[in-house]
Design a protein around this motif. Sequence first.
Motif, short mmCIF file in Angstrom:
data_model
loop_
_atom_site.label_atom_id
_atom_site.label_comp_id
_atom_site.label_asym_id
_atom_site.label_seq_id
_atom_site.Cartn_x
_atom_site.Cartn_y
_atom_site.Cartn_z
N ASP A 128 0.84 -1.20 0.00
CA ASP A 128 0.00 0.00 0.00
C ASP A 128 0.88 1.25 0.00
N ILE A 129 2.03 1.15 0.69
CA ILE A 129 2.97 2.28 0.81
C ILE A 129 4.35 1.79 0.38
N LEU A 130 4.96 2.51 -0.56
CA LEU A 130 6.30 2.17 -1.04
C LEU A 130 7.21 3.36 -0.80
N LEU A 131 8.29 3.12 -0.05
CA LEU A 131 9.25 4.16 0.30
C LEU A 131 10.57 3.85 -0.40
N ILE A 132 11.05 4.76 -1.23
CA ILE A 132 12.24 4.50 -2.03
C ILE A 132 13.25 5.62 -1.85
N ASP A 133 14.49 5.23 -1.53
CA ASP A 133 15.57 6.19 -1.29
C ASP A 133 16.57 6.16 -2.44
N GLU A 134 16.62 7.23 -3.21
CA GLU A 134 17.59 7.45 -4.30
C GLU A 134 17.71 6.26 -5.26
N PRO A 135 16.64 5.93 -5.98
CA PRO A 135 16.67 4.74 -6.82
C PRO A 135 17.54 4.86 -8.08
N THR A 136 17.86 6.06 -8.53
CA THR A 136 18.58 6.18 -9.81
C THR A 136 20.06 6.49 -9.65
N ASN A 137 20.56 6.54 -8.42
CA ASN A 137 22.01 6.77 -8.25
C ASN A 137 22.78 5.64 -8.93
N HIS A 138 23.80 5.99 -9.67
CA HIS A 138 24.71 5.05 -10.32
C HIS A 138 24.05 4.23 -11.43
N LEU A 139 22.94 4.70 -11.98
CA LEU A 139 22.30 3.99 -13.08
C LEU A 139 22.58 4.71 -14.39
N ASP A 140 22.71 3.95 -15.48
CA ASP A 140 22.85 4.57 -16.79
C ASP A 140 21.47 4.98 -17.31
N GLN A 141 21.44 5.66 -18.43
CA GLN A 141 20.19 6.20 -18.97
C GLN A 141 19.16 5.11 -19.26
N ASP A 142 19.59 3.98 -19.83
CA ASP A 142 18.65 2.89 -20.13
C ASP A 142 18.05 2.33 -18.85
N ALA A 143 18.87 2.11 -17.84
CA ALA A 143 18.37 1.57 -16.57
C ALA A 143 17.42 2.57 -15.89
N MET A 144 17.72 3.86 -15.98
CA MET A 144 16.83 4.87 -15.41
C MET A 144 15.48 4.87 -16.11
N ARG A 145 15.49 4.73 -17.43
CA ARG A 145 14.24 4.70 -18.19
C ARG A 145 13.39 3.50 -17.79
N VAL A 146 14.01 2.34 -17.67
CA VAL A 146 13.30 1.11 -17.30
C VAL A 146 12.75 1.23 -15.88
N LEU A 147 13.55 1.77 -14.98
CA LEU A 147 13.10 1.93 -13.60
C LEU A 147 11.93 2.90 -13.52
N ARG A 148 12.00 3.99 -14.26
CA ARG A 148 10.90 4.97 -14.29
C ARG A 148 9.63 4.32 -14.81
N GLU A 149 9.75 3.49 -15.84
CA GLU A 149 8.58 2.80 -16.38
C GLU A 149 7.98 1.85 -15.35
N ALA A 150 8.83 1.11 -14.64
CA ALA A 150 8.34 0.18 -13.63
C ALA A 150 7.64 0.92 -12.50
N LEU A 151 8.23 2.01 -12.02
CA LEU A 151 7.64 2.77 -10.92
C LEU A 151 6.35 3.47 -11.33
N SER A 152 6.22 3.82 -12.59
CA SER A 152 5.00 4.52 -13.04
C SER A 152 3.77 3.62 -12.95
N GLY A 153 3.96 2.32 -12.90
CA GLY A 153 2.82 1.41 -12.78
C GLY A 153 2.34 1.19 -11.35
N PHE A 154 3.05 1.73 -10.37
CA PHE A 154 2.66 1.55 -8.97
C PHE A 154 1.41 2.36 -8.66
N ARG A 155 0.42 1.76 -8.02
CA ARG A 155 -0.86 2.43 -7.77
C ARG A 155 -1.11 2.75 -6.30
#
Length: 192
Positions: A131-158
């Motif tokens: 119900d509650i997701l707490l995330i601390d600095e998820p994109t540190n040390h990620l390349d552009q492709d990994a950041m895009r994929v992570l953003r897509e995955a997080l955008s589906g969280f409801r």
Amino acid sequence: MTAIRFAHVSFTHPSSSIPLFADLTFHAAAGWMGIIGPNGSGKTTLLSLAHGALQPQSGTVFRQGTTVFCPQRTDEPPERWPEFLEAGDADAGRLRALLGIADDWADRWPTLSHGERKRAQIGEALWQDPDILLIDEPTNHLDQDAMRVLREALSGFRGTGLLVSHDRDLLDALCDACLFLSPPSAELYPGN
């Protein structure tokens, strides 16, 4: 319905005489809220209070439902990591495919890059469907492709998400509100 609410929360680290938070009050409902501030402003502490790992000296943190916390560090695999890798449900398969999580990662945690570990951590957290997701600095040390994929995955969280990040693109893409920390106070603004 409000999923998390801070009511008149005050907190001072034992090693400090200066309050980090004084009378902090805000609520977060479904959607992402960005937690923003300079280093040392209490972003990770706020997540720890929201998760219940720390208790305020005064005031109350109300949580409704299940909570999952993804720390910034990825030294250890997530608690339900083996279960997530072996799960045969559609959500687990979709998340593993989206985040590029390979079957052999179960035995390779020590050799995975920080970016691979972060994708694994986020995938396992999203699979739990909290119900509650707490995330601390998820994109540190990620390349552009990994950041895009992570953003897509997080955008589906409801559910309700609190997201600590310095990544303005991520905050702009996901957040409906941002809490700007300036100890001992904070300002909540609608929008990204």
